[in-house]
Design a protein around this motif. Structure first.
Motif, PDB file in Angstrom:
ATOM      1  N   LEU A   1      -0.880  -1.468 -10.540  1.00  0.00           N
ATOM      2  CA  LEU A   1       0.383  -2.076 -10.135  1.00  0.00           C
ATOM      3  C   LEU A   1       0.212  -2.689  -8.748  1.00  0.00           C
ATOM      4  O   LEU A   1      -0.250  -2.033  -7.821  1.00  0.00           O
ATOM      5  CB  LEU A   1       1.486  -1.008 -10.086  1.00  0.00           C
ATOM      6  N   ARG A   2       0.569  -3.943  -8.635  1.00  0.00           N
ATOM      7  CA  ARG A   2       0.342  -4.629  -7.367  1.00  0.00           C
ATOM      8  C   ARG A   2       1.620  -4.632  -6.550  1.00  0.00           C
ATOM      9  O   ARG A   2       2.667  -5.037  -7.036  1.00  0.00           O
ATOM     10  CB  ARG A   2      -0.107  -6.063  -7.649  1.00  0.00           C
ATOM     11  N   TYR A   3       1.538  -4.135  -5.332  1.00  0.00           N
ATOM     12  CA  TYR A   3       2.715  -4.158  -4.468  1.00  0.00           C
ATOM     13  C   TYR A   3       2.376  -4.926  -3.199  1.00  0.00           C
ATOM     14  O   TYR A   3       1.216  -5.247  -2.932  1.00  0.00           O
ATOM     15  CB  TYR A   3       3.174  -2.737  -4.146  1.00  0.00           C
ATOM     16  N   SER A   4       3.424  -5.254  -2.441  1.00  0.00           N
ATOM     17  CA  SER A   4       3.170  -6.019  -1.218  1.00  0.00           C
ATOM     18  C   SER A   4       3.656  -5.233  -0.004  1.00  0.00           C
ATOM     19  O   SER A   4       4.438  -4.289  -0.131  1.00  0.00           O
ATOM     20  CB  SER A   4       3.897  -7.371  -1.293  1.00  0.00           C
TER      21      SER A   4
ATOM     22  N   ILE B   1      -0.701  10.724 -12.229  1.00  0.00           N
ATOM     23  CA  ILE B   1      -1.134  10.799 -10.828  1.00  0.00           C
ATOM     24  C   ILE B   1      -1.085   9.394 -10.241  1.00  0.00           C
ATOM     25  O   ILE B   1      -1.503   8.424 -10.889  1.00  0.00           O
ATOM     26  CB  ILE B   1      -2.530  11.467 -10.717  1.00  0.00           C
ATOM     27  N   VAL B   2      -0.498   9.287  -9.068  1.00  0.00           N
ATOM     28  CA  VAL B   2      -0.321   7.963  -8.453  1.00  0.00           C
ATOM     29  C   VAL B   2      -1.221   7.838  -7.222  1.00  0.00           C
ATOM     30  O   VAL B   2      -1.248   8.729  -6.372  1.00  0.00           O
ATOM     31  CB  VAL B   2       1.156   7.732  -8.052  1.00  0.00           C
ATOM     32  N   PHE B   3      -1.960   6.758  -7.180  1.00  0.00           N
ATOM     33  CA  PHE B   3      -2.747   6.431  -5.973  1.00  0.00           C
ATOM     34  C   PHE B   3      -2.028   5.287  -5.257  1.00  0.00           C
ATOM     35  O   PHE B   3      -1.646   4.309  -5.903  1.00  0.00           O
ATOM     36  CB  PHE B   3      -4.138   5.889  -6.333  1.00  0.00           C
ATOM     37  N   ILE B   4      -1.864   5.399  -3.982  1.00  0.00           N
ATOM     38  CA  ILE B   4      -1.384   4.232  -3.224  1.00  0.00           C
ATOM     39  C   ILE B   4      -2.519   3.777  -2.299  1.00  0.00           C
ATOM     40  O   ILE B   4      -3.005   4.543  -1.473  1.00  0.00           O
ATOM     41  CB  ILE B   4      -0.126   4.551  -2.393  1.00  0.00           C
TER      42      ILE B   4
ATOM     43  N   TYR C   1      -2.062   5.883 -11.985  1.00  0.00           N
ATOM     44  CA  TYR C   1      -1.456   4.631 -11.519  1.00  0.00           C
ATOM     45  C   TYR C   1      -2.077   4.260 -10.189  1.00  0.00           C
ATOM     46  O   TYR C   1      -2.066   5.048  -9.250  1.00  0.00           O
ATOM     47  CB  TYR C   1       0.055   4.820 -11.338  1.00  0.00           C
ATOM     48  N   ILE C   2      -2.641   3.070 -10.121  1.00  0.00           N
ATOM     49  CA  ILE C   2      -3.202   2.623  -8.838  1.00  0.00           C
ATOM     50  C   ILE C   2      -2.293   1.531  -8.280  1.00  0.00           C
ATOM     51  O   ILE C   2      -2.178   0.443  -8.843  1.00  0.00           O
ATOM     52  CB  ILE C   2      -4.651   2.101  -8.982  1.00  0.00           C
ATOM     53  N   LEU C   3      -1.625   1.847  -7.188  1.00  0.00           N
ATOM     54  CA  LEU C   3      -0.755   0.880  -6.514  1.00  0.00           C
ATOM     55  C   LEU C   3      -1.583   0.194  -5.428  1.00  0.00           C
ATOM     56  O   LEU C   3      -2.014   0.846  -4.482  1.00  0.00           O
ATOM     57  CB  LEU C   3       0.452   1.604  -5.889  1.00  0.00           C
ATOM     58  N   TYR C   4      -1.812  -1.065  -5.596  1.00  0.00           N
ATOM     59  CA  TYR C   4      -2.752  -1.740  -4.696  1.00  0.00           C
ATOM     60  C   TYR C   4      -2.158  -3.047  -4.194  1.00  0.00           C
ATOM     61  O   TYR C   4      -1.160  -3.540  -4.742  1.00  0.00           O
ATOM     62  CB  TYR C   4      -4.082  -1.982  -5.402  1.00  0.00           C
TER      63      TYR C   4
END
Lengths: 141, 1000, 323
Positions: free
Chosen positions: B799-802, B729-732, B770-773
């Motif tokens: 996972l860090r995104y910009s 499960i992915v969190f954005i 997965y936490i995309l933060y």
């Protein structure tokens, strides 16, 4: 002759532009001393008459500053200010006075830097325009 | 001595609590161990995110407290014993002697000049010296000198020089016994000393390593270096400065496990202001997560970046000094995965907010619990944050956990509200206000007194104060001119009062700093001297003169003279103004039935107010009805909602659900609200309308597939247990946030994602979350610890995104998520069963209508604009309407409830006083002139002008008029004028400004 | 009671003020009963020498109408001032400068050029101050630099603005002045505006934009300004019973000048009108919509200062820059 040192009257609203002026002070932003400010609660208090009175008394420029559109402490006073000042500029033009001598600016309480910048610019511009002489010419030549 | 409430700690929080209570008529004692109140806020140079001058905005509050007849301030004092119980605590206070009689000391400072002993100044973080007889800072309240017994050598030089004979070496320390009904603990915080915890950063070993509080003093114009950050090693300006974040915070091993909550913002503030003032200086901030979570914080951070402040993600491992004196910072740039060494001239350590060292002893004295870190333990962190473990004792501000000023002030008000409970049935206003009767000066010729301030050196160093005094002394009407080092000091106030009496002054001009910060101080002095407070005018020769023309003494002097003459010209035309009073009853309306609204309603009802609570949905609960549990706890949201609803049922509160507010007319004491076609009359209104997710339809294929949901929808599914067991499960996070269109941070999204991740792992231990933060913004009490716990779970992958590299979605059998992981610098592809979007939040959709009805403002995110970002977070410019919770900005339950209690406390002030006063500066119609043209009516933003059909003229309702003066400018024949700013006065100021031909 | 000696004189004027004296109908008999008219060039043809021959302050009250436009106007009123105990500025031209004051938007050279260069009259000749003809030398008084109201050249004791003053004003003025009542300098000017005496139904002002009168079918019951047509009534002294709007459904043009105590009629009207034109939805107004609202007021200077330019703050076109 020394360079003309203009005198400028600034009408500042209490909540934004005066506070911006205070902040310019706190930040020690330097600007020329030619501006003398009069604090009003809102820029909408400024009547065209006050602008004319200033010119007549010897001001070379008049600055009216208020909150940014949408930020007026009194909800919408600054919109009225804008319309008044724009129309006033037309009249100044008709009367042979450079409308750049009357300037409207939005300066927020957080814009100490902008306050100083506007002061510097205005003094510089009015200096360029030279003194405004409204003393009456003799009727008979 | 019998009092109502004891407040321990005189920082901004304690002072706010004291003012809230005193204004309701209760008698309060503030005890502070320092020689003056003010706490930490007065040490700050500016406050984020508005860059308000900290001392300028806090000092008037301190003075207000010191002048409030219901507040006693005991400085240099400590609580020694507390016996009894809620409603009746017997408190023993040890008041150390200052060896100076506060009633006699004028605060002139001659004694300090004479004192031969230099002591490192605590206020200046030991970067400069004070004397053994001293005041902590120039604006100290009370402004009484203190002999520091530990350093005094007993030479008696001070005693000999004191003209007032205020020094008394025989004065003894003594015990004071008081009985109070409740106690508020507002003991604040201390900054961590980095050398003890993080020795690898070299603090105290290397000259040019500073703590943030030291740097704050360096920035302060009144600080040891006059406002310029100069290197300790050689007194020169640095070319580069680095800020190191989380020094002692977020580190269980070498410091404290919690997030200190304010460091990201103060470092950003320090760096960006430094950058503005010294544009050539390189400023870099080394951080782990940029936690700019509050209202306007993210925008402030964005601006700093634009200004050129560098942000480097990485926690330095050590700092050492190179032979050339530069400081080497070893760190791993976690965005680039490189280990690097940077060199700078100066390092500022953002050291942790620590519990006050006296907490442990105080907890024993008060018999209340501390948490594992040494802060005071709330009864329950989320739901009862301001209640201590003992009845009758309440907590506020950083004593409870680290927090910024508005959150502290909100708790200050909230604790003041909580503290009312043990006071039930007490007599209020025991001291009958002995107002000095006002002298009628209406038919007197102006007799103007002009007081010119040196502001220490702030004015006197840059212009000739004497010349300013001289320039006005012969002006018509001026009969007295004086100057003082600090015109705002208590001592100077006494002198003004004496001068008013002695010289029969009837108009006062103070030529000093800004009326925006100091007008009130002087106006109160006028009132105490029996003069109407509107017979006062200020000339701003500091902020608008000495500070901004500091390179030209002559011109600054000339301008100061003119500004003062303009003030005198105005003063000559001033006349007494009256503020009309209107009755305020006890009927109140709370709009919004979420946690904020419910708790506000409860708090108001429990003090005997008649409360109506309206909710637009068909049941109370608000977001609590949607959330599963409450971050960072295991509290079941619905259960908590039920508890609140049950309490509301117990109280005599009228609840209207499915409510539609169709109109609001009137003003404080007179609101007429139309709800579902029924007219309700109330005296005050509290807005608790909450927040909402922005429309998700334009983001990440939302709406195309049921497996793509918002975080709130996930909460609902979890609550109803509707989720099919997911494998992945992915969190954005930050969906629609931190971008150009909606730059703000939603403040609660990260926490909510963490909470749901944890819950999913609890239910489905095999699932991968997965936490995309962007940045992990968890900052509240126990939040960082919660994050660490979730992070420790291998099945939760961060996972860090910009913003520039947003994840891409492909909806197929599963949901394909492609994300560029910043930290690994590689693209990852995840096939997910569910995609959860932590949506950006905005103010409730009702805001647009309500703000017009109530004539209040909102920001671009539709959150209401409070009266002041720092010190008035729960109020609006006009009295009568208050706000709490998500309507102000999204916040967690603890902060929401603190605001709810606080807003209730604010609303109670006029209701418990029973009246509200109108403005003095209002517009007035001259009935003899008004011709009824109706030009002015539509121009009034407050609907204060009506056409009187009988007299066929305009009529202004005084209490509605806020004094903008727009109508005075509109009236084509001058029939309307604005009191205090009438045309004649404005013209007189113009004439005075331009009187002299001489150029500046 | 001794009969008073009164005089009438006109400067730069249209003649309407002169005629208006007769508008009082039979009341003229009362005037004659109380006063002898000793000097009235328009009606009696006296000579300059006759006036010069009078004793100082021989005239009790001199009523002077018309703007001060030429050296002759100036010289004559200065002489009258010597011969008269009291001087009344009669009509708007002498009180506030009047319609001729709009000439102040141009220089006197421009005026002469325009005046004498139209195709029908241009014979290449321009009036000269002095010109030699067979019979000798002729002298023509020069135009002054700009038009001024009477009080800029001599002291004025009473103002009686109006274009021309209406019988109702004249009755009041003659009764008071000839009856030795104590009349203040500005007492004959109303301190209320035309709106006070206007019969039209008014709304609170929310004007989208100003439209030329020829584009509007005026409802004679409703406030003309509310109908979007510029009416100077709100900024104009109302001693006239508002005949223009109330009777003719025509907007007030502001002929009475500002109300008592107000200096600048034009900027007052500007302030009022700019505040309410475009007020609806101002929060969300785009720049071009705003400009449209502002620009809808055509020729603001000419409209707001039709009668009062020479007595306003700025008075005449200044040579600041080619702004």
């Amino acid at each position: 002759m020394d360079e003309h040192e203009p005198r400028i009257i600034a009408f500042l609203c209490n909540w934004c532009s005066y506070a911006g002026g205070d902040l310019a002070g706190v930040n020690r932003e330097q600007y020329p001393p030619n501006i003398l400010s009069i604090r009003l609660m809102c820029s909408s208090r400024v009547s065209p008459e006050h602008v004319l009175e200033s010119f007549q008394e010897g001001a070379d420029g008049v600055l009216v500053a208020g909150c940014h559109p949408g930020d007026c402490h009194y909800i919408n006073g600054n919109y009225k200010t804008k319309r008044k000042i724009e129309m006033m500029s037309k009249i100044l033009k008709d009367m042979g006075i450079n409308p750049e001598r009357l300037r409207l600016e939005w300066i927020s309480s957080a814009e100490g830097g902008k306050f100083a910048k506007v002061m510097k610019e205005m003094v510089e511009e009015v200096k360029q325009l030279g003194p405004l002489d409204l003393s009456d010419v003799p009727l008979e030549e | 001595m019998k009092k109502d409430v004891l407040i321990i700690g005189g920082g901004i929080t304690g002072v706010q609590s004291a003012l809230d209570l005193a204004e309701k008529g209760y008698e309060v004692v503030i005890v502070d161990k320092s020689p003056s109140i003010g706490g930490n806020m007065v040490k700050l140079d500016k406050t984020f995110p508005t860059n308000d001058c900290s001392i300028c905005i806090s000092s008037p509050k301190m003075v207000e407290a010191s002048r409030n007849e219901n507040i006693d301030i005991l400085t240099y004092s400590e609580v020694k014993e507390v016996l009894g119980s809620a409603g009746r605590f017997n408190v023993k206070i040890w008041k150390k002697t200052k060896y100076v009689d506060p009633d006699i000391c004028t605060g002139c400072g001659d004694c300090a000049d004479a004192c031969p002993v230099q002591v490192p100044s605590e206020f200046e973080q030991e970067m400069s010296y004070r004397k053994a007889i001293y005041v902590e800072y120039p604006q100290s309240v009370p402004l009484t000198y203190t002999i520091d017994y530990d350093h005094c050598v007993g030479c008696c030089a001070c005693e000999r020089i004191c003209d007032a004979d205020a020094i008394d070496f025989l004065e003894k320390s003594r015990e004071i016994e008081i009985e109070v009904g409740s106690i508020i603990v507002a003991t604040g915080y201390e900054m961590m000393q980095p050398q003890e915890w993080r020795d690898e950063y070299g603090y105290t070993r290397y000259d040019n390593v500073y703590t943030a509080l030291e740097f704050e003093r360096l920035m302060s114009a009144s600080g040891p270096t006059g406002g310029k950050p100069l290197k300790r090693s050689d007194g020169k300006e640095p070319e580069s400065i680095a800020w190191i974040q989380c020094v002692g915070s977020r580190c269980k091993q070498k410091g404290m496990p919690y997030c200190s909550r304010v460091c990201c913002m103060y470092a950003t503030k320090q760096a960006s202001i430094t950058k503005s003032e010294m544009s050539d200086v390189d400023t870099s901030i080394y951080y782990m997560d940029m936690r700019t979570y509050g209202k306007d914080f993210q925008q402030y951070y964005d601006k700093a970046k634009k200004k050129g402040v560098n942000y480097i993600r990485g926690r330095p491992s050590r700092i050492y000094e190179e032979p050339d004196g530069s400081l080497a910072i070893e760190f791993e740039d976690t965005e680039k995965g490189e280990v690097k060494t940077d060199h700078v001239d100066m390092v500022v350590l953002s050291s942790a907010i620590m519990p006050s060292s006296g907490n442990e002893e105080l907890s024993k004295i008060l018999d209340i619990e501390l948490d594992e870190n040494g802060f005071f333990q709330s009864k329950e962190d989320l739901t009862d944050a301001m209640d201590s473990s003992r009845e009758g004792i309440y907590l506020a501000g950083c004593a409870q956990s680290p927090k910024d000023i508005p959150d502290s002030v909100a708790q200050g008000s909230g604790a003041a509200g909580r503290a009312l409970e043990p006071l039930k049935g007490r007599e209020r206003w025991k001291k009958k206000t002995e107002k000095t009767p006002e002298k009628d000066v209406s038919d007197q010729e102006p007799r103007i007194g002009v007081f010119v301030c040196h502001c220490g050196k702030n004015i006197a160093n840059y212009l000739d104060v004497n010349s300013v005094s001289e320039s006005v002394k012969d002006l018509p009407g001026v009969v007295y001119v004086n100057d003082s080092v600090f015109a705002c000091s208590e001592d100077a106030q006494k002198l003004i009062k004496e001068a008013i009496d002695e010289h029969d002054l009837n108009r006062i001009v103070v030529s000093a700093c800004s009326p925006r910060t100091h007008e009130q101080v002087f106006q109160q002095t006028l009132e105490e001297a029996g003069l109407n407070k509107y017979l006062f005018e200020m000339a701003n020769i500091r902020n608008m003169c000495s500070w901004v023309h500091s390179d030209d003494n002559e011109k600054a002097t000339k301008k100061a003279e003119i500004l003062t003459k303009m003030a005198v010209a105005k003063a000559r035309r001033l006349y007494a103004l009256t503020e009309s009073e209107i009755d305020v009853g006890n009927r109140t309306l709370v709009i919004g039935g979420g946690p904020a609204g419910m708790r506000t309603a409860l708090s108001l009802s429990q003090t005997g107010q008649e409360v109506t609570l309206v909710e637009k949905e068909d049941r109370l609960g608000g977001k609590l009805n949607e959330l599963d549990t409450l971050f960072p706890s295991e509290i079941d949201a619905e259960k908590f909602a039920k508890e609140l609803i049950h309490q509301i049922d117990e109280e005599d509160i009228r609840v209207i659900t499915s409510a539609k507010i169709e109109g609001i007319d009137g003003y404080i004491g007179n609101y007429e609200v139309t709800v579902n076609e029924e007219e309700i009359e109330v005296d005050t209104i509290v807005l608790a309308t909450g927040f909402q997710e922005i429309d998700p339809k334009d983001f990440y294929s939302y709406g195309e597939d049921d497996r793509i949901m918002t975080q709130l929808e996930l909460d609902r599914s979890l609550k109803k247990d509707e989720l099919e067991e997911p494998k992945d499960i992915v969190f954005i996070n930050c969906v629609g946030a931190l971008e150009e269109e909606r730059p703000w941070c939603c403040r609660v999204g990260c926490g909510n994602s963490l909470k749901n991740a944890k819950e999913i792992k609890r239910r489905y231990p095999d699932a991968n979350v997965y936490i995309l933060y962007k940045d992990m913004r968890v900052f509240g009490k126990k939040e960082e610890e919660y994050y660490m716990e979730v992070e420790g779970d291998e099945g939760v992958i961060f996972l860090r995104y910009s913003t520039e590299n947003e994840p891409e979605i492909e909806v197929g059998e599963r949901i394909g998520v492609k994300v560029h992981d910043n930290l690994l610098d590689e693209d990852l592809e995840i096939d997910a069963d569910y995609l959860v979007l932590a949506m950006q939040l905005e103010g409730d959709s009702s805001v647009n209508d309500l703000k017009k009805m109530l004539k209040v403002a909102s920001d671009p995110a539709s959150f209401y604009m409070e009266a002041h970002a720092k010190l008035r977070p729960l109020e609006f410019p006009s009295e009568g309407v208050y706000l709490a919770g998500g309507a102000h900005y999204p916040k967690n339950v603890a902060d929401t409830l603190a605001q709810a209690e606080g807003a209730a406390s604010k609303a109670l002030v006029p209701m418990m006083k029973g009246y509200s006063k109108s403005e003095g500066i209002i517009s007035v119609v001259d009935d003899d002139l008004c011709s009824g043209c109706k030009m002015c009516i539509s121009v009034c933003p407050y609907g204060a002008i009506e056409h009187d059909p009988e007299d066929e003229i305009a009529k202004i309702t005084d209490v509605l008029c806020k004094g903008c003066g727009a109508c005075a400018s509109v009236c084509p024949i001058g029939a309307i004028d604005q009191k205090g700013y009438d045309n004649e006065t404005i013209n007189a100021m113009i004439q005075a400004a331009l009187m002299e031909e001489e150029v500046m | 009671m001794m009969k008073k000696k009164i005089a009438f004189y006109w400067c730069a004027a249209c003649g309407g003020c002169e005629v208006s004296v007769l508008d009082i109908d039979e009341m003229i008999l009362d005037v004659i009963e109380k006063a002898d008219i000793v000097f009235w060039p328009c009606a009696m043809d006296p000579k300059y020498e006759d006036l010069e021959a009078m004793e100082d302050e021989e005239i009790d009250i001199a009523f002077i109408n018309g703007s001060i436009r030429s050296e002759e106007n100036k010289e004559m009123v200065e002489l009258i001032r010597e011969k008269a105990k009291k001087v009344v500025a009669y009509g708007s031209c002498s009180s506030i400068g009047g319609l001729f004051g709009l000439g102040n938007l141009s220089s006197k050279e421009e005026l002469i050029e325009v005046g004498y260069s139209t195709r029908s009259t241009d014979d290449g000749v321009r009036p000269q101050n002095e010109s030699k003809v067979e019979e000798g030398e002729l002298e023509l008084p020069s135009l002054l630099h700009h038009v001024v109201p009477l009080d800029r050249v001599i002291e004025v004791d009473h103002y009686l603005p109006g274009c021309p003053p209406l019988p109702v004003q004249l009755e009041e003025a003659f009764t008071a002045l000839l009856g030795d009542e104590d009349v203040g300098k500005y007492d004959l000017i109303s301190q209320k505006s035309v709106c006070d005496v206007c019969a039209m139904d008014r709304e609170e002002k929310r004007i989208e934009k100003i439209r030329p009168i020829q584009e509007v079918s005026i409802d004679p019951e409703k406030c003309i300004l509310d109908q979007g047509v510029l009416c100077m009534g709100p900024a104009t002294a109302g001693m006239c019973e508002a005949p223009c709007p109330s009777v003719a459904a025509h907007p007030c043009v502001g002929c009475n000048g500002p109300v008592r105590g107000m200096k600048d009629q034009g900027s007052r009207m500007l302030s009022a009108l700019a505040s309410v034109v475009g007020i609806e939805g101002e929060e969300n107004m785009e720049e071009d919509e705003l400009q449209e609202a502002i620009d809808s007021i055509r020729d603001p200077t000419g409209s707001f200062y039709t009668f009062s330019l020479p007595s306003s703050y700025l008075q005449y076109r200044r040579g600041d820059v080619d702004g």
